[in-house]
Write an enzyme that holds these catalytic residues in place. Sequence first.
Site: not given
Ligand code: EPZ
Length: 421
Positions: A23-24, A119, A124, A308, A400
């Site tokens: 998915k990711n 969420c 996020r 995850d 999802r």
């Molecule tokens: C991706 O989300 C995945 N989703 C998530 O999977 C996964 O948990 C996450 O990466 C971490 O591995 C997809 O790929 C579609 P991040 P993403 O940006 O990109 C903070 C699932 O269950 N952050 O790496 O949104 C954020 O708040 C989902 O499949 C900022 O502060 O994750 C979080 O605490 C859930 N500012 C941390 O970084 C930003 O601009 C990691 O977020 C962006 C992120």
Amino acid sequence: MLEKLVINGGKPLNGRVRVSSAKNAVLPIIAATMLASTPSRLVEVPHLEDVHTICEVISALGVKVTKDEANQEIRFDASEITATEAPYELVRRMRASFLVMGPLLARRREARISLPGGCAIGSRPIDLHLKAFEALGATIEMGDGYVLASAPEGLKGNQIYLDFPSVGATENVIMAASMAEGKTIIENAAEEPEIVDLVTYLNSMGADIRGAGTNVIRIQGVKELKGATHTVIPDRIEAGTYLIAAAMAGGDVYVENALSEHLKPVVAKLKEAGVTVQEDVDGIRVISDGNVKAVDIKTLPYPGFPTDMQAQFMAFTTIAKGTSTVMETVFENRFMHVDELKKMGAQIRIEERRAIVDGVPKLKGTEVRATDLRAGAALVCAGLAAEGVTKVTQLSHIDRGYDNLVGKLKGLGADIVRVDE
Ligand code: EPZ
């Protein structure tokens, strides 16, 4: 209508289950199809709600999407990007919709996207995405719930340091920089396998990107990208979920198409807990009698233990002998599954970002609700191992990210049905 899963627990799982595409990986790759001026084709695309949503988003922007459900193929023709605004109701439904901002800036030099809501697992924010786009020359305006990014003279390559190795920010910047003028270097980039797969696809379209999978990614912008055919990598989180299900319920399960290379921390922790895990080129086998030992985990960006898999692994520790600690360092609120597991008799207490789990001999089936995608998966694993009947509601979260979860578990001998609530 609302549905629920009804699981009659206590049965071992045996047999083979095949993992679908990730998915990711498929979500950013579908966003990336917008960069190509000729058609792309994705094969072995999983049947997931989120895939449907991201296809709706790019269709609204002018991409012609042709699905061949029977063959799990989708064709994308992005020769014309006719709009630059992603609809609110779609972005609200799925945060990953924000991944169209990079491609829109690259192709149309502007993008207007509603702020992706937070969420269940945290606020996020998208600050790292926006800061990186500004470094590439875009101006960012925040409106009434919208983000407006524009680069009338086009994007220019630059040196970018990500304060946190954000997966989404790394992907968005790679897509924007792939067609920027000049060279971009991303430092402290995320290293997830899904980013490597995105870059494999982009380079097959004519991009010039090196270093994916490390924390320094070098991108030489090109003028045009051509469509390509791509098979997405297997879903390491889906695979890990089946490993946990088998380890908890007991039995002998072979997870086909699982790349153990992508699951090192999960496999290591299962072995540490006394589960027999055998890895070969085609997949991973788990043999368990359900008697497992307590272990400590701490989630980290890749290659650390994946956030995850945290909920699923916590479910595993609830019936392990001894006391386990589960530390979540990536998201600020990813313990929504704790209360639901406690309804089943789990002994868990939370101290800030750490959960302390005292293992109990058995969980008891009851009605629980999926608060988010991976919490739902964790509750299904718990229900498979619990005594009695577990009912899991709020299945839209599970739909999802899991392709045919009930069918695949039934194939392993689980007593699980999906019924109207
Ligand atoms: C991706 O989300 C995945 N989703 C998530 O999977 C996964 O948990 C996450 O990466 C971490 O591995 C997809 O790929 C579609 P991040 P993403 O940006 O990109 C903070 C699932 O269950 N952050 O790496 O949104 C954020 O708040 C989902 O499949 C900022 O502060 O994750 C979080 O605490 C859930 N500012 C941390 O970084 C930003 O601009 C990691 O977020 C962006 C992120």
